[in-house]
Design a protein around this motif. Structure first.
Motif, PDB file in Angstrom:
ATOM      1  N   LEU A 245      -1.031   0.265  12.569  1.00 37.64           N
ATOM      2  CA  LEU A 245      -0.610  -1.076  12.139  1.00 37.64           C
ATOM      3  C   LEU A 245      -0.283  -1.116  10.646  1.00 37.64           C
ATOM      4  CD1 LEU A 245      -0.367  -4.156  12.905  1.00 37.64           C
ATOM      5  CD2 LEU A 245      -2.762  -4.361  12.209  1.00 37.64           C
ATOM      6  N   VAL A 246      -1.128  -0.474   9.830  1.00 38.71           N
ATOM      7  CA  VAL A 246      -0.920  -0.535   8.377  1.00 38.71           C
ATOM      8  C   VAL A 246      -0.004   0.571   7.871  1.00 38.71           C
ATOM      9  CG1 VAL A 246      -3.119  -1.683   7.962  1.00 38.71           C
ATOM     10  CG2 VAL A 246      -3.014   0.798   7.802  1.00 38.71           C
ATOM     11  N   GLY A 247       0.239   1.601   8.696  1.00 37.68           N
ATOM     12  CA  GLY A 247       1.187   2.650   8.308  1.00 37.68           C
ATOM     13  C   GLY A 247       0.610   3.745   7.428  1.00 37.68           C
ATOM     14  N   VAL A 248      -0.618   4.196   7.716  1.00 39.28           N
ATOM     15  CA  VAL A 248      -1.155   5.346   6.967  1.00 39.28           C
ATOM     16  C   VAL A 248      -1.127   6.599   7.843  1.00 39.28           C
ATOM     17  CG1 VAL A 248      -2.665   4.300   5.217  1.00 39.28           C
ATOM     18  CG2 VAL A 248      -3.532   4.640   7.510  1.00 39.28           C
TER      19      VAL A 248
ATOM     20  N   PHE B  70      -8.746   2.182   4.612  1.00 34.98           N
ATOM     21  CA  PHE B  70      -8.468   1.459   5.848  1.00 34.98           C
ATOM     22  C   PHE B  70      -9.517   1.759   6.939  1.00 34.98           C
ATOM     23  CE2 PHE B  70      -4.339   0.996   3.764  1.00 34.98           C
ATOM     24  CZ  PHE B  70      -4.228  -0.381   3.860  1.00 34.98           C
TER      25      PHE B  70
ATOM     26  N   GLU C 182       2.866  -1.344   0.810  1.00 32.89           N
ATOM     27  CA  GLU C 182       2.856  -2.477  -0.125  1.00 32.89           C
ATOM     28  C   GLU C 182       1.720  -2.295  -1.146  1.00 32.89           C
ATOM     29  OE1 GLU C 182       1.076  -6.723  -0.361  1.00 32.89           O
ATOM     30  OE2 GLU C 182       2.134  -6.524   1.542  1.00 32.89           O
ATOM     31  N   LEU C 183       0.560  -1.841  -0.654  1.00 31.30           N
ATOM     32  CA  LEU C 183      -0.565  -1.606  -1.574  1.00 31.30           C
ATOM     33  C   LEU C 183      -0.235  -0.497  -2.571  1.00 31.30           C
ATOM     34  CD1 LEU C 183      -3.878  -1.803   0.512  1.00 31.30           C
ATOM     35  CD2 LEU C 183      -2.680  -3.584  -0.729  1.00 31.30           C
ATOM     36  N   VAL C 184       0.417   0.559  -2.074  1.00 29.16           N
ATOM     37  CA  VAL C 184       0.763   1.680  -2.964  1.00 29.16           C
ATOM     38  C   VAL C 184       1.773   1.218  -4.028  1.00 29.16           C
ATOM     39  CG1 VAL C 184       1.830   3.959  -3.073  1.00 29.16           C
ATOM     40  CG2 VAL C 184       0.238   3.423  -1.231  1.00 29.16           C
TER      41      VAL C 184
ATOM     42  N   LEU D  55      -0.331  -8.947   9.529  1.00 27.53           N
ATOM     43  CA  LEU D  55       0.234  -7.685  10.021  1.00 27.53           C
ATOM     44  C   LEU D  55       0.472  -7.784  11.524  1.00 27.53           C
ATOM     45  CD1 LEU D  55      -2.391  -5.381   8.253  1.00 27.53           C
ATOM     46  CD2 LEU D  55      -0.229  -6.162   7.315  1.00 27.53           C
TER      47      LEU D  55
ATOM     48  N   PHE E 212     -12.040  -6.476  -1.773  1.00 28.59           N
ATOM     49  CA  PHE E 212     -10.595  -6.463  -2.021  1.00 28.59           C
ATOM     50  C   PHE E 212      -9.852  -7.126  -0.858  1.00 28.59           C
ATOM     51  CE2 PHE E 212      -6.510  -4.487  -1.076  1.00 28.59           C
ATOM     52  CZ  PHE E 212      -5.794  -4.947  -2.177  1.00 28.59           C
TER      53      PHE E 212
ATOM     54  N   ILE F  50      -5.630  -5.939  -7.087  1.00 27.21           N
ATOM     55  CA  ILE F  50      -5.354  -4.492  -7.073  1.00 27.21           C
ATOM     56  C   ILE F  50      -5.982  -3.846  -8.316  1.00 27.21           C
ATOM     57  CG2 ILE F  50      -3.126  -4.073  -8.271  1.00 27.21           C
ATOM     58  CD1 ILE F  50      -3.725  -3.021  -4.692  1.00 27.21           C
TER      59      ILE F  50
ATOM     60  N   ARG G 212       1.992  -1.741  -5.214  1.00 27.35           N
ATOM     61  CA  ARG G 212       1.243  -2.578  -6.167  1.00 27.35           C
ATOM     62  C   ARG G 212       0.418  -1.703  -7.117  1.00 27.35           C
ATOM     63  NH1 ARG G 212      -1.606  -6.597  -2.102  1.00 27.35           N
ATOM     64  NH2 ARG G 212      -2.778  -7.263  -3.931  1.00 27.35           N
TER      65      ARG G 212
ATOM     66  N   LEU H 233      -5.068   6.924   1.350  1.00 25.10           N
ATOM     67  CA  LEU H 233      -5.553   5.560   1.590  1.00 25.10           C
ATOM     68  C   LEU H 233      -6.340   5.430   2.894  1.00 25.10           C
ATOM     69  CD1 LEU H 233      -2.922   5.091  -0.302  1.00 25.10           C
ATOM     70  CD2 LEU H 233      -3.187   2.744   0.409  1.00 25.10           C
TER      71      LEU H 233
ATOM     72  N   ASN I 100       5.253  -1.055   5.370  1.00 24.30           N
ATOM     73  CA  ASN I 100       3.979  -1.474   5.961  1.00 24.30           C
ATOM     74  C   ASN I 100       3.018  -1.971   4.888  1.00 24.30           C
ATOM     75  OD1 ASN I 100       3.960  -0.936   8.924  1.00 24.30           O
ATOM     76  ND2 ASN I 100       4.636   1.068   8.211  1.00 24.30           N
ATOM     77  N   TYR I 101       1.874  -2.464   5.343  1.00 25.57           N
ATOM     78  CA  TYR I 101       0.884  -2.993   4.403  1.00 25.57           C
ATOM     79  C   TYR I 101       0.403  -1.889   3.452  1.00 25.57           C
ATOM     80  CZ  TYR I 101      -3.342  -5.502   2.855  1.00 25.57           C
ATOM     81  OH  TYR I 101      -4.323  -6.118   2.114  1.00 25.57           O
ATOM     82  N   ALA I 102       0.207  -0.674   3.997  1.00 28.73           N
ATOM     83  CA  ALA I 102      -0.280   0.418   3.142  1.00 28.73           C
ATOM     84  C   ALA I 102       0.745   0.721   2.040  1.00 28.73           C
ATOM     85  CB  ALA I 102      -0.541   1.661   3.979  1.00 28.73           C
TER      86      ALA I 102
END
Lengths: 136, 140
Positions: A32-35, A45, B43-45, A122, A114, B115, B47, A41, B39-41
């Motif tokens: 879902l988050v794309g790792v 997650f 987006e975090l990277v 998402l 955080f 962040i 940032r 990362l 993706n969300y990950a």
């Protein structure tokens, strides 16, 4: 970043809605988050997954326990989250998907803190996760 | 390598120094983080990149452009201008590649407090240093 306009305390909590078409697993959150498997990362997650699992309960139980004044789950989600989220929950119920509600706290470690203060929504073909609002 | 100010090497708890083997683009940074685009990950990277690199002062350019006559040695410049501990400054300059980038900034200067807070936390710092490690591997 969530902005709170009234009285602000040193700690906060945020609520989330999670709809899963199958079992909610760590791998499904990673997708879902794309790792990727090797991503730096991944640990962050993985911790988010543990936080979600530890803090979510079936949405109908949550409403019955805390918000029994609402007629049904969809009315509760429409009022406390948004009409759009309520529509998603209604559709999920028709499909037989699992719907969960939970809370993240800024008091339970740096990573949960955080995600508690971040604002995100998402979605992929199997999961919908809404952590946009700071409701409670 | 990211050097946060937890040990009071220089002024301000939110301040940091970042050492790269060369100036890196956001695309390089995303590749090193091994996340899928959009993706969300990712987006975090992005940032994290904006927080640490987009808003950082280019210390080498600043030194060459404005301070090199007053402080011929970069180590002395880091000590007097940024209050960097002498030993840290010597190690840091010694580790700099000829193509290297040395950034200085505050994790809060870009306005993304969440962040910034994550980056200075123990797990966040580990993530950043793993990305920077991958970045070094990519450059090789």
């Amino acid at each position: 970043m969530k902005v709170k306009a009234d009285f602000v305390t040193n700690s906060s909590s945020t609520s989330f809605v999670l709809i899963s078409n199958g079992e909610f697993t760590k791998e499904s959150l990673f997708a879902l988050v794309g790792v990727s498997e090797e991503s730096p990362l991944r640990h962050i997650f993985a911790t988010l997954f543990e936080c979600l699992i530890d803090n979510m309960i079936p949405a109908s139980d949550y409403r019955a326990r805390n918000y029994y004044s609402y007629d049904d789950l969809v009315a509760f989600v429409g009022k406390e989250f948004s009409e759009e989220t309520a529509h998603r929950v209604a559709e999920a119920q028709k499909r037989g998907s699992r719907v969960y509600i939970g809370e993240l706290s800024s008091e339970n470690g740096e990573i949960q803190s955080f995600f508690c203060c971040d604002s995100f929504e998402l979605e992929n073909e199997s999961i919908y996760l809404n952590a946009l609002e700071c409701i409670w | 390598m990211l050097i946060p100010n937890k040990e009071r090497y220089f002024s301000g708890p939110d301040k940091y120094l970042i050492v790269l083997d060369r100036n890196c683009s956001k695309t390089d940074f995303l590749r090193a983080a091994q996340v899928a685009n959009g993706n969300y990950a990712s987006e975090l990277v992005e940032r994290i990149y904006d927080c640490l690199i987009s808003h950082a002062t280019d210390v080498l350019r600043e030194h060459r452009g404005y301070y090199v006559i007053e402080y011929p040695d970069l180590e002395a410049f880091l000590y007097w201008k940024y209050n960097v501990d002498c030993e840290v400054a010597v190690d840091l300059v010694g580790s700099l590649k000829p193509t290297g980038f040395l950034g200085y900034g505050s994790v809060y200067s870009g306005g993304d407090g969440g962040i910034g807070q994550l980056i200075v936390s123990e797990p966040g710092l580990e993530v950043v240093n793993l990305i920077l490690g991958n970045l070094r591997e990519d450059i090789k």
